[in-house]
Design a protein around this motif. Structure first.
Motif, PDB file in Angstrom:
ATOM      1  N   UNK A 782       0.826  -1.221   0.000  1.00 24.77           N
ATOM      2  CA  UNK A 782       0.000   0.000   0.000  1.00 24.77           C
ATOM      3  C   UNK A 782       0.852   1.260   0.000  1.00 24.77           C
ATOM      4  N   UNK A 783       2.155   1.091  -0.100  1.00 26.01           N
ATOM      5  CA  UNK A 783       3.038   2.256  -0.191  1.00 26.01           C
ATOM      6  C   UNK A 783       2.711   3.024  -1.468  1.00 26.01           C
ATOM      7  N   UNK A 784       2.726   4.374  -1.414  1.00 32.66           N
ATOM      8  CA  UNK A 784       2.405   5.145  -2.621  1.00 32.66           C
ATOM      9  C   UNK A 784       3.306   4.808  -3.820  1.00 32.66           C
ATOM     10  N   UNK A 785       4.489   4.284  -3.556  1.00 33.22           N
ATOM     11  CA  UNK A 785       5.382   3.955  -4.666  1.00 33.22           C
ATOM     12  C   UNK A 785       5.171   2.543  -5.208  1.00 33.22           C
ATOM     13  N   UNK A 793       8.549  -3.315 -10.391  1.00 35.93           N
ATOM     14  CA  UNK A 793       8.195  -3.095  -8.989  1.00 35.93           C
ATOM     15  C   UNK A 793       7.584  -4.363  -8.378  1.00 35.93           C
ATOM     16  N   UNK A 794       6.736  -5.014  -9.153  1.00 34.76           N
ATOM     17  CA  UNK A 794       6.118  -6.252  -8.670  1.00 34.76           C
ATOM     18  C   UNK A 794       7.184  -7.319  -8.431  1.00 34.76           C
ATOM     19  N   UNK A 795       8.094  -7.464  -9.379  1.00 32.83           N
ATOM     20  CA  UNK A 795       9.164  -8.447  -9.205  1.00 32.83           C
ATOM     21  C   UNK A 795      10.041  -8.073  -8.017  1.00 32.83           C
ATOM     22  N   UNK A 796      10.294  -6.757  -7.849  1.00 37.20           N
ATOM     23  CA  UNK A 796      11.167  -6.316  -6.759  1.00 37.20           C
ATOM     24  C   UNK A 796      10.581  -6.703  -5.407  1.00 37.20           C
TER      25      UNK A 796
END
Ligand code: TRP
Ligand code: ZN
Length: 882
Positions: A782-785, A793-796
């Motif tokens: 739920x972080x804005x980033x 980002x999903x993989x990270x």
């Protein structure tokens, strides 16, 4: 989202297309929600196709506006149009043109296949079957056409308009629009089509080819990031030169363009003359990229560039032949990196990668041959098996026939199949011809799945001064293949004597060339070789340089490994000896823990490491690799069954701490010597010193966490480059406490707004091996980033959690599995390719101990039962359960 019918495609069913498309003229008018596509296809019946067949064109999610045949607008009763097909029952026997107009919505395209938007740019991804999401087409790799592409767009929104080939006319249009024409003279399959439109910054350079042609090079990036493309540009020029020098391959267009985008499902794509990259593999600066990032950029830039010959000039007949371009191109990029860096260090990291990703695939329910024979969803076959094992097969071929003959085979392949769509058989025939060797047995590597297990038994006869060695191979059954045959295993081989001297090989059981080359070929299930004139009991160094993608089981005796570690002149096997000793020491702890016995110390191994540390300065990169313990993932794979990640974690940390206590002082001295390395340069030697520094710091922390934390905190604060900063942050994340949270906060403040660096921030938090991490990952979602729309980002976050945090992902309360299940199901509605890839983190579930196994099985069944599941995710879940 609608999903195409989920049907099985089989290699044996291959038939040539009924039609050929000699030329394609595309007229594409970019619009955020309603892009107009007019495709004019020059069609004719394929003499190899079925005569009189109807014309059936592939589509996916398409809206048809109209069709014209030879200029005449067709009445809707003259065709059948569906989102996934355009069918014309009767078409002329003589060549004809078909003009098809479709509308597509790039903004609504969250699958990142076809035409979509990344940031403010328009871009495409057509491999494997994305072109059919732009226009109706014979979307298969054996239909090769010459493309002319006219792109029209709002000039302010998209001043840059790119496609394949060479640039043609450009001009302004009414209403603030403009256009650009691109012509690609090289016939290509539709999966190599690409288009980009956007407002992008650019870095330009040029390259003079070996025949003196000037090529204009350009890398397009987000405005303001131009300086970060310098290393990629340098890597590109080195790749171009290398392909000329090593393979005689020259570039063929007047321009070579690369575009970096931030939303991309894979690493990069080799579209003819217009490579599109995940910006992770383009952008680097010392402050933002680690040494591993730099190496990744160099490798991927080379990989995509090398595809121009292995993939584009010679393409694949069908998707079953994917390894023809991918395995071969991985082999080529690995060789490039070996030439640019340290050959042995490159080999060790390539083999680590193979074991990390391919071995588990080959040993579990998703196992498939390097050339599969059936698929339901081709996107799920861009696998470590096709890529990395595919590269190993090419490497074995070169090992077997020799470098010089291999090069002649490649020359023949380029000569014979240039401009064609080829098969694995076509490729092998070239090497059979130049070497005079029958490669039919070798070809089994392409069709038989599973990792062969090689075993060795030696017996020394002191009286006869002979050494009898029995080699055996066995491959366990894999899904759909219960019977396995012996394969051709090239075993690079040496014997070492008592004093570490390399022995001359003599044996009546081996061919003279095998003895001269130190290369034994195991072609049967068993082979016995008696070596003569062996003065004392020898130590065997087998599979030198990892000469075949097999498992050697069991590893040699510990005393032999210690001797190899000291005397082997093959660096790979020296590293392997250290790894094998480490594995043995860790599993001894696992067994002791199980039996409630006292934990066995490993003085021999620790002593060996002390030696490596003492001589580390001579080859820091190698020392760093040899001093690194096998990862938890390595341990889970080597355990093979009844895996309990908690037990493996504890045993590994226990050994690490023992080593730290014994060698902490030595490590601190090494660390101190390397601490100030001066300004950052990304070259391999400097990277090797930084890698050693990181390993040394970890050993200091293992022996004395307080001291390690203090050193890490000052390294973190003072770091002049991302390798040092991230290394320190990783250690602080592991050590925990206030220093950890402070460092994460500092890192965020420093790099917020820099997506690629924030990925690292997300990843490191996801891999903290503590119970609170699962909750932390949920919060970070739920972080804005955080965004499910960005694959990096999903993989990270999610990929790192499920692939690299074994104790948390496999938590006994099932919370890790629940988290992944939830995300996969949510993501499946937006980006099925990515969802399916995330789900494959569960592929080794059958090797878990029973409680965890049951938990995973329940989740997999839950996923398969979902309605409206994509073919991608359904395929992985179904096969995982098989
Ligand atoms: N051909 C690409 C490569 O290996 C892989 C690739 C890029 C890809 N994007 C893709 C494969 C999308 C499937 C789907 O370099
Ligand atoms: Zn590739």
């Amino acid at each position: 989202m609608r999903h195409p019918a989920n049907v099985a495609v089989r290699l044996v069913d291959y038939r040539p297309a009924d039609f050929l498309i000699d030329a394609v003229a595309l007229d594409i008018s970019l619009d955020r929600t309603a892009t107009k596509v007019v495709a004019t296809l020059s069609l004719r019946r394929n003499p190899k196709g079925v005569s009189g067949a109807p014309l059936s064109l592939d589509g996916d999610d398409l809206t048809l506006i109209g069709v014209k045949l030879d200029g005449r607008a067709l009445d809707p009763r003259e065709y059948a149009a569906a989102p996934d097909r355009l069918l014309l029952e009767t078409v002329p026997d003589a060549p004809f043109t078909l003009e098809i107009e479709t509308r597509v919505n790039p903004t609504a395209n969250t699958q990142l296949s076809g035409l979509y938007r990344s940031g403010s740019a328009y871009c495409t991804q057509c491999e494997a079957e994305g072109f059919r999401r732009i226009t109706y087409f014979l979307d298969r790799p054996d239909v090769l056409s010459v493309y002319t592409t006219r792109i029209e767009a709002d000039k302010a929104e998209a001043p840059i308009l790119l496609s394949n080939g060479n640039p043609g006319e450009t001009g302004d249009l009414p209403d603030g629009r403009h256009y650009a024409v691109w012509r690609d003279p090289f016939p290509k399959p539709s999966y190599l089509f690409a288009l980009v439109g956007g407002d992008l910054g650019v870095v330009r350079d040029d390259f003079t080819t070996m025949s003196g042609r000037e090529i204009a090079l350009a890398i397009f990036v987000e405005h303001g990031k131009e300086a970060r493309a310098a290393y990629a540009m340098d890597a590109l020029k080195r790749s171009m030169r290398w392909d000329e020098e090593k393979f005689g391959r020259e570039y063929d267009l007047d321009v070579f363009n690369i575009v970096a985008v931030s939303d991309f499902n894979m690493g990069a794509m080799e579209n003819k003359g217009l490579n599109i990259f995940n910006d992770k593999y383009v952008l680097a600066s010392p402050e933002t990229a680690t040494d591993a990032d730099y190496a990744g950029i160099e490798g991927v830039i080379a990989h995509e560039y090398f595809h121009n010959w292995t993939g584009n000039r010679i393409t694949c007949r069908d998707w079953f032949q994917l390894c023809l371009k991918e395995g071969l191109t991985v082999f080529r990029d690995q060789e490039f990196s070996a030439d640019m860096r340290s050959r042995s260090v490159e080999r060790i990291s390539d083999v680590r990668g193979l074991r990390l990703a391919q071995f588990p695939e080959d040993g579990g329910p998703l196992a498939h041959p390097v050339r599969p024979e059936i698929y339901h969803e081709i996107n799920n076959f861009y696998t470590a098996t096709v890529y990395e094992k595919g590269a190993e097969i090419v490497r074995m071929l070169r090992t077997l026939i020799g470098e010089e003959t291999f090069r002649r085979g490649m020359d023949l392949y380029f000569e014979r199949f240039d401009g064609a769509a080829a098969t694995v058989e076509d490729f092998l025939a070239c090497f059979a011809e130049v070497s005079g060797r029958d490669l039919s047995h070798f070809a089994l590597w392409y069709s038989q799945a599973g990792t062969p297990v090689l075993s060795m038994a030696g017996a020394y006869d002191a009286n006869a001064k002979s050494f009898a060695l029995t080699l055996r191979q066995e491959t366990l059954p894999t899904p759909g293949q219960s019977e396995k045959k012996p394969v051709v295993i090239p075993i690079a081989f040496a014997l070492f004597g008592e004093n570490g001297e390399k022995l001359d090989l003599a044996s009546p059981d081996a061919r003279p060339d095998e003895l001269v080359r130190g290369l034994i070929e195991l072609t049967d299930a068993e082979r016995k070789i008696t070596f003569t004139n062996v003065p004392s009991r020898p130590v065997v160094s087998a599979l030198r340089g990892f000469s075949a993608p097999v498992r050697l089981e069991p590893a040699p005796a510990s005393a032999d490994l210690e001797r190899l570690l000291a005397c082997d002149d093959d660096p790979f096997n020296r590293w392997q000896a250290a790894q094998s000793l480490a594995l043995r020491a860790i599993f001894a702890r696992v067994d002791a823990a199980k039996n409630g016995a006292p934990l066995p110390p490993a003085p021999g191994f620790v002593g060996a490491l002390r030696g490596i540390l003492a001589s580390a300065d001579s080859d820091p990169a190698f020392a760093a690799q040899a001093l690194s313990l096998p990862s938890e993932i390595d341990l889970a794979r080597e355990a093979g069954r009844d895996v309990d990640p908690d037990v493996l974690f504890a045993a590994r940390i226990g050994l690490r701490d023992e080593i730290g206590r014994a060698l902490g002082a030595d490590a601190e001295a090494v660390y101190a010597r390397l601490a100030d390395a001066g300004p950052y340069t990304p070259d391999a030697a400097s990277a090797g010193r930084r890698a050693l520094k990181a390993v040394a710091l970890d050993l200091v922390a293992a022996g004395d966490p307080a001291k390690g934390s203090a050193l890490a905190q000052s390294q973190f604060a003072a770091a002049g480059n991302m390798s040092d900063r991230l290394g320190a942050l990783g250690l602080l994340a592991f050590l925990g406490g206030d220093a950890r949270e402070a460092a994460f906060d500092d890192f965020y403040e420093r790099f917020k707004g820099d997506a690629l660096v924030l990925d690292k921030w997300f990843s490191l938090q996801a891999t903290i091996p503590e119970p609170e991490t699962t909750e932390r990952v949920v919060k970070l979602m739920s972080h804005p980033d955080f965004s499910l729309a960005n694959p990096n980002r999903v993989r990270a976050l999610v990929g790192a959690f499920s692939n690299a945090n074994l104790t948390r992902f496999h938590a006994l309360d099932g919370s890790g599995y629940d988290l992944l299940t939830r995300i996969v199901l949510e993501l499946d509605r937006k980006n099925p390719q990515l969802a399916a890839r995330l789900l494959s983190a569960l592929r080794s579930w059958r090797t878990l101990e029973p409680r965890r196994r049951a938990l995973v099985e329940e989740r997999l069944r839950h996923i398969v039962d979902q309605e409206g599941l994509s073919p991608d995710t359904k395929d992985i879940a179904t096969r995982a359960l098989s």
